[in-house]
Design a protein around this motif. Structure first.
Motif, PDB file in Angstrom:
ATOM      1  N   VAL A 247       0.838  -1.204   0.000  1.00 34.00           N
ATOM      2  CA  VAL A 247       0.000   0.000   0.000  1.00 34.00           C
ATOM      3  C   VAL A 247       0.873   1.254   0.000  1.00 34.00           C
ATOM      4  O   VAL A 247       0.558   2.249  -0.666  1.00 34.00           O
ATOM      5  CB  VAL A 247      -0.957  -0.029   1.208  1.00 34.00           C
TER       6      VAL A 247
ATOM      7  N   ARG B 178       0.662   4.113  -2.805  1.00 36.67           N
ATOM      8  CA  ARG B 178       0.269   5.503  -2.541  1.00 36.67           C
ATOM      9  C   ARG B 178       1.333   6.479  -3.050  1.00 36.67           C
ATOM     10  O   ARG B 178       1.001   7.582  -3.486  1.00 36.67           O
ATOM     11  CB  ARG B 178       0.024   5.703  -1.048  1.00 36.67           C
TER      12      ARG B 178
ATOM     13  N   GLN C 225      -5.366  -3.006  -0.603  1.00 38.60           N
ATOM     14  CA  GLN C 225      -4.609  -2.475  -1.734  1.00 38.60           C
ATOM     15  C   GLN C 225      -5.537  -2.057  -2.867  1.00 38.60           C
ATOM     16  O   GLN C 225      -5.334  -1.022  -3.501  1.00 38.60           O
ATOM     17  CB  GLN C 225      -3.602  -3.525  -2.217  1.00 38.60           C
TER      18      GLN C 225
ATOM     19  N   ALA D  49      -7.249   1.118  -2.020  1.00 43.87           N
ATOM     20  CA  ALA D  49      -6.379   2.292  -2.122  1.00 43.87           C
ATOM     21  C   ALA D  49      -6.428   2.917  -3.510  1.00 43.87           C
ATOM     22  O   ALA D  49      -6.096   4.092  -3.691  1.00 43.87           O
ATOM     23  CB  ALA D  49      -4.944   1.904  -1.774  1.00 43.87           C
TER      24      ALA D  49
END
Length: 429
Positions: free
Chosen positions: A83, A87, A115, A118
Motif C-alpha cells: 500500500v 500511494r 490495496q 487504495a
C-alpha cells in the motif's frame, strides 16, 4: 518507442511489439472499429482490466495504449507492491500534469482488499487511469467497487496460425536470429506446447536455437530438438485461477450430459495438472445428489465412498477410484427434481415465517398440552400401510408443492407408490 536491448536480452523481450498495429492477435479489441482501437482513435483511455492467460500481450497492450494517447506510464507488479509504494505512485503526479498517468498493475488479482481499495479514490477522481492485468476472472478476483469503475476486456490465447506468425517474425526480423541459417520444422509442435502463449513459443524457439549443433551449416529446429529442450509438455492448468473453475465445470457438465469419455478427459486434465483428488471427489458427491438424486440413490453412496477412499489412499491410486465413480455417475439415470425442490423450499422459507401448526408441536409439558400442543396429531403407524393423510405445512401453505417426480423409473415407481397409499387411505375412510 524504440527500446535498446542488451545482447543477452531474451528473444521474447526483443520481439515485443512497438505499436498497436504490430500486435499479432486480439483483433476483436484492436482491429479497426474494435473497442480499444476506437478509444485510441478518440484519444480517450478509461480505466480498464485486461483479462487473459499469460503470454498473450496484456502488458504490451497496456504500454502501447498509454503511448498511443500520450500518457505517462507507471508499471507495478502486485507481487512486490504494498500500500505504501502504491500511494507513492498515486501521489507522484501532484497535479503537475494535465494528463493523468496510466498506472499499470500486473496480476492485480493478487492485491488484497486494502490495496484494491487504495486505488478507488484516484480512479474515481480521474487522477490516474488504471490498467489492471489478471489471469483470473475479474468477477471473482477484483473488488466489486473497483470493478464497477473499469471496463473489462478479455484477451484470447493466440491461435496456431498466430503463433506461426510470431515465430516467422522472430526468424525474419530479430537482429540475432535473421543472421543465422535456421530451418524451422517444429512450428506445429511449438504451437502445441505453447498453448496460445507467444512468450512461451519464443522461449522454446530461442532455447532450441541455443541448443542446436553449432557445427552444422543450417540450424534445423525439429520436433525431436524441441522435445528435448522442453523436456515435457507442461500442462497449462492453474489450480488457483480461472482454469480451475473452467475445467471442473467442464467435468461436471460432461457427467450431467451423460458423456463418460469427456468426463474422464476433463478429470484427467485436472489430475495431471495437480488438482487435489479429494477436491474432485467432493464435487462428484455434490453432483451425485444435484444431478442424479433419487433417479439412482446409489450414486450418492458410491460418490461418498469414493471421497473417503480417495482421502485415505491418495494419488496416484486415487485416480482409479475417481475413474470408476465418474463413469458410474455419467452413465447413471439423471434427475434434478430434489435439487429444484430444496431450492424452491429455501426460496419460500426466506420469505415466509409461518408458525408451526399446534398439532405438529411436541407437547412435552402439561401446560403445553393444555395450550393445544400436539392436539389432533394422528400417528401414521397406527393406520394401514403406516400412512394417514393430514396437513404437515403451515395452514396458509397447505397444498404447496415443492417436489415433482421426474420421469425416471425409480421416481415414477415412488410416485405410483404414493398414489397407491393415497388411494388406499381414501378407500378406508
Amino acid at each position: 518507442m524504440s527500446p535498446n536491448f542488451h545482447a543477452d536480452t531474451p528473444l521474447a523481450q526483443r520481439m515485443r511489439p512497438t505499436s498497436l498495429d504490430a500486435i499479432i492477435g486480439q483483433a476483436h479489441l484492436l482491429a479497426a472499429d474494435a473497442p480499444l482501437r476506437r478509444l485510441v482513435d478518440q484519444s480517450h483511455l478509461p480505466s480498464i482490466i485486461l483479462h487473459g492467460e499469460a503470454g498473450i500481450g496484456k502488458t504490451t497492450i497496456a504500454m502501447l495504449l498509454a503511448d498511443a494517447v500520450g500518457r505517462p506510464f507507471h508499471a507495478l507488479s502486485a507481487l512486490n507492491t504494498g500500500v505504501k509504494q502504491l500511494r507513492e505512485v498515486l501521489d507522484s503526479n501532484d497535479g503537475l500534469s494535465f494528463e493523468s498517468p496510466v498506472v499499470f498493475i500486473d496480476e492485480i488479482h493478487r492485491f488484497n482488499k486494502a490495496q484494491q481499495d487504495a486505488l478507488l479514490g484516484a480512479v474515481e477522481s480521474g487522477d490516474i487511469t488504471l490498467i489492471g492485468a489478471t489471469t483470473e476472472n475479474p468477477s471473482f478476483s477484483v473488488n466489486n467497487a473497483l470493478l464497477s469503475r473499469c471496463q473489462v476486456y478479455r484477451l484470447e490465447p493466440l491461435s496456431t496460425e498466430q503463433i506461426a506468425a510470431v515465430l516467422k517474425r522472430a526468424l525474419t526480423q530479430d537482429t540475432q536470429l535473421k543472421q543465422r541459417p535456421i530451418e524451422l520444422r517444429a512450428q506445429d509442435f511449438i504451437s502445441q506446447l505453447a498453448h496460445g502463449d507467444a512468450r512461451k513459443a519464443l522461449n522454446l524457439l530461442e532455447l532450441a536455437v541455443q541448443t542446436a549443433d553449432p557445427t552444422q551449416p543450417t540450424i534445423v529446429i525439429d520436433d525431436a530438438l524441441v522435445g528435448r529442450v522442453a523436456q515435457t509438455a507442461l500442462v497449462r492448468y492453474d489450480k488457483e485461477g480461472e482454469q480451475h473453475y473452467d475445467m471442473v465445470s467442464a467435468m461436471i457438465k460432461s457427467v450431467r450430459g451423460s458423456d463418460p469419455d469427456a468426463a474422464l478427459y476433463w478429470m484427467a486434465r485436472m489430475l495431471v495438472g495437480g488438482e487435489p483428488a479429494d477436491f474432485i471427489a467432493r464435487r462428484l458427491v455434490i453432483l451425485a445428489s444435484e444431478d442424479i438424486g433419487n433417479a439412482n440413490p446409489n450414486a450418492l453412496l458410491l460418490a461418498d465412498a469414493a471421497l473417503r477412499s480417495v482421502q485415505s489412499i491418495g494419488m496416484p491410486e486415487a485416480r482409479i477410484i475417481l475413474g470408476q465413480v465418474v463413469v458410474y455417475l455419467a452413465t447413471s439415470a439423471k434427475s434434478n427434481s430434489t435439487y429444484k425442490a430444496i431450492n424452491a423450499a429455501m426460496a419460500l422459507a426466506e420469505k415466509d415465517a409461518s408458525p408451526v401448526p399446534l398439532h405438529l408441536r411436541n407437547g412435552v409439558t402439561k401446560l403445553m398440552r393444555d395450550q393445544g400442543y400436539g392436539a389432533n396429531y394422528v400417528y401414521p403407524h397406527d393406520y394401514p400401510n403406516h400412512y394417514y393423510p393430514q396437513n404437515y405445512l403451515p395452514h396458509n401453505l397447505a397444498g404447496t408443492r415443492f417436489y415433482e417426480f421426474a420421469d425416471n423409473q425409480r421416481e415414477q415407481h415412488s410416485k405410483q407408490f404414493m398414489q397407491w397409499l393415497q388411494q388406499q387411505a381414501a378407500s378406508n375412510d
